[in-house]
Design a protein around this motif. Structure first.
Motif, short mmCIF file in Angstrom:
data_model
loop_
_atom_site.label_atom_id
_atom_site.label_comp_id
_atom_site.label_asym_id
_atom_site.label_seq_id
_atom_site.Cartn_x
_atom_site.Cartn_y
_atom_site.Cartn_z
N GLU A 243 0.82 -1.22 0.00
CA GLU A 243 0.00 0.00 0.00
C GLU A 243 0.85 1.26 0.00
N PHE A 244 1.94 1.22 0.78
CA PHE A 244 2.66 2.45 1.08
C PHE A 244 4.03 2.55 0.41
N VAL A 245 4.62 1.40 0.06
CA VAL A 245 5.95 1.40 -0.56
C VAL A 245 5.85 0.58 -1.85
N PRO A 246 5.72 1.22 -3.01
CA PRO A 246 5.41 0.53 -4.26
C PRO A 246 6.37 -0.59 -4.65
N ASP A 247 7.64 -0.48 -4.28
CA ASP A 247 8.60 -1.49 -4.72
C ASP A 247 8.75 -2.64 -3.73
N GLN A 248 7.89 -2.72 -2.74
CA GLN A 248 7.95 -3.79 -1.76
C GLN A 248 6.76 -4.73 -1.92
N LYS A 249 6.96 -6.00 -1.52
CA LYS A 249 5.83 -6.91 -1.44
C LYS A 249 4.94 -6.50 -0.27
N ALA A 250 3.68 -6.87 -0.36
CA ALA A 250 2.71 -6.44 0.64
C ALA A 250 2.99 -7.06 2.00
N ILE A 251 2.92 -6.25 3.02
CA ILE A 251 2.97 -6.74 4.40
C ILE A 251 1.58 -7.26 4.74
N THR A 252 1.49 -8.55 5.03
CA THR A 252 0.19 -9.15 5.32
C THR A 252 -0.12 -9.21 6.81
N LYS A 253 0.93 -9.13 7.61
CA LYS A 253 0.70 -9.26 9.05
C LYS A 253 1.93 -8.76 9.80
N ILE A 254 1.70 -8.11 10.94
CA ILE A 254 2.79 -7.87 11.87
C ILE A 254 2.43 -8.55 13.19
N GLN A 255 3.40 -9.19 13.79
CA GLN A 255 3.20 -9.91 15.04
C GLN A 255 4.15 -9.41 16.11
N ASP A 256 3.76 -9.64 17.33
CA ASP A 256 4.61 -9.35 18.49
C ASP A 256 4.91 -7.85 18.60
N PHE A 257 3.85 -7.05 18.64
CA PHE A 257 4.05 -5.60 18.79
C PHE A 257 3.96 -5.17 20.25
N GLN A 258 4.31 -6.07 21.17
CA GLN A 258 4.23 -5.77 22.59
C GLN A 258 5.15 -4.62 23.01
N ASP A 259 6.17 -4.32 22.19
CA ASP A 259 7.07 -3.21 22.52
C ASP A 259 6.80 -1.96 21.69
N ASP A 260 5.66 -1.93 21.02
CA ASP A 260 5.21 -0.73 20.31
C ASP A 260 4.12 -0.08 21.15
N PRO A 261 4.43 1.02 21.84
CA PRO A 261 3.45 1.62 22.76
C PRO A 261 2.12 1.98 22.08
N GLU A 262 2.18 2.43 20.82
CA GLU A 262 0.95 2.85 20.14
C GLU A 262 0.03 1.67 19.87
N LEU A 263 0.56 0.59 19.30
CA LEU A 263 -0.27 -0.56 18.99
C LEU A 263 -0.65 -1.34 20.25
#
Length: 334
Positions: free
Chosen positions: A106-126
């Motif tokens: 969606e955001f970076v045209p030359d990259q494959k799609a990110i389908t999932k992020i896991q283990d965001f326990q150290d991301d305060p926002e998420l």
């Protein structure tokens, strides 16, 4: 006074004034319904769930709550996900998963799609999602007051590229977890936008949470399967199923033995949801060697050792203990 105690008080008050024959019939009828209420296995005594909601979860293994998470919170989670995709923020321990087919990001045209992020326990926002009071008050009905956030995910189901890889095979989440008892584990899954059959909503097999953990492995699909997407080897595909169509902010809570999955995303957009698996901190770790879970243990340890050579020798249980975060009550065993 709990709902159960109040119902019993009212019932006994009525019985005191009823004729003997009526009393006998009422006792027989009321005990049949109250037995589900008092001797429930999958829910705990609480003042939140209505009796019919509690009974529904007992019988079906899931409960959908409409508009539980506000739009403002959801918009923050979506923004943080965009920042991660653009690599504007680096989160320690975060696992980023991409589609095996060439799907554009969606955001970076030359990259494959990110389908999932896991283990965001150290991301305060998420991780704010995992501590939302309106989520935890429902979680406590299933886990009890001491609550650990054990597994975090933000799912970004991409438009299918024609290989059907956007599907998620039917599975039981307990396959991935080396801790028990299963009845004190629950998943909260919140739609970050409208989710329907067209963009691949969740599909559940009601009542399958009353069974046992089944053997899982990669399904033999022609288009291939994304990494770690194990599926149940033997279930009846003709079994009645429910498609959980949801609006933004709707949240479904479900048991880790409930068989579920999701279909293809047939739209041109990405379908987003955020989830957390919670467990009572009174749960205990188990050794999965020699069980149907040994294949996922080996796969997880192999992936970990490739990414982090220093992870060699760390146990499957230790990996989960490292992820876990106390979100309410006291930390006990987990």
């Amino acid at each position: 006074m709990s709902q159960a105690a109040e119902r019993l008080r009212l019932l006994t008050g009525h019985l005191d004034r009823a004729p003997a024959v009526v009393v006998s019939s009422l006792i027989r009828l009321k005990l049949l319904s109250l037995s589900d209420f008092f001797f429930s296995r999958y829910t705990l005594d609480n003042d939140l769930l209505k009796p019919e909601e509690r009974l529904f979860y007992e019988q079906n293994g899931f409960l959908l709550v409409k508009k539980l998470v506000a739009d403002e919170a959801i918009d923050l989670f979506r923004k943080e996900f965009e920042r991660i995709c653009k690599r504007e923020v680096r989160i320690p321990g975060l696992i980023v998963m991409r589609d095996i087919t060439i799907a554009k990001s969606e955001f970076v045209p030359d990259q494959k799609a990110i389908t999932k992020i896991q283990d965001f326990q150290d991301d305060p926002e998420l991780f704010r999602y995992c501590s939302l009071p309106q989520i935890l008050k429902y979680v406590e009905c299933f886990t009890g007051p001491n609550i650990m956030a054990m597994h975090t995910m933000l799912i970004n189901k991409p438009p299918d590229a024609g290989k059907k890889t956007s599907r998620h095979p039917m599975h039981q989440d307990l396959h991935y977890f080396p801790f028990r008892p299963a009845d004190r584990i629950v998943c909260a899954w919140t739609a970050l936008e409208r989710v329907n059959r067209q963009n691949g909503c969740l599909v559940v097999l009601p009542g399958t949470h009353t069974g046992t953990l089944k053997e899982h492995d990669y399904p033999e699909w022609e288009g291939g399967v994304n990494k770690m997407y194990h599926g149940v080897r033997d279930y009846d595909p003709q079994q009645p199923r429910v498609h959980l169509e949801m609006e933004k902010g709707d949240t479904v809570f479900f048991h880790p033995l409930l068989i579920h999955g999701s279909g293809m995303n047939k739209t041109q957009g990405f379908r987003k949801a955020i989830s957390c698996h919670y467990a009572s901190s009174d749960c205990n770790y188990i050794d999965v060697k020699g069980t149907t879970q040994e294949n996922i243990e080996n796969e997880v340890k192999e992936i970990a050792s490739k990414k982090l050579p220093e992870a060699v020798g760390i146990t499957f249980q230790d990996m989960w203990a490292f992820r876990g975060r106390l979100v309410k009550g006291e930390k006990r065993i987990l």
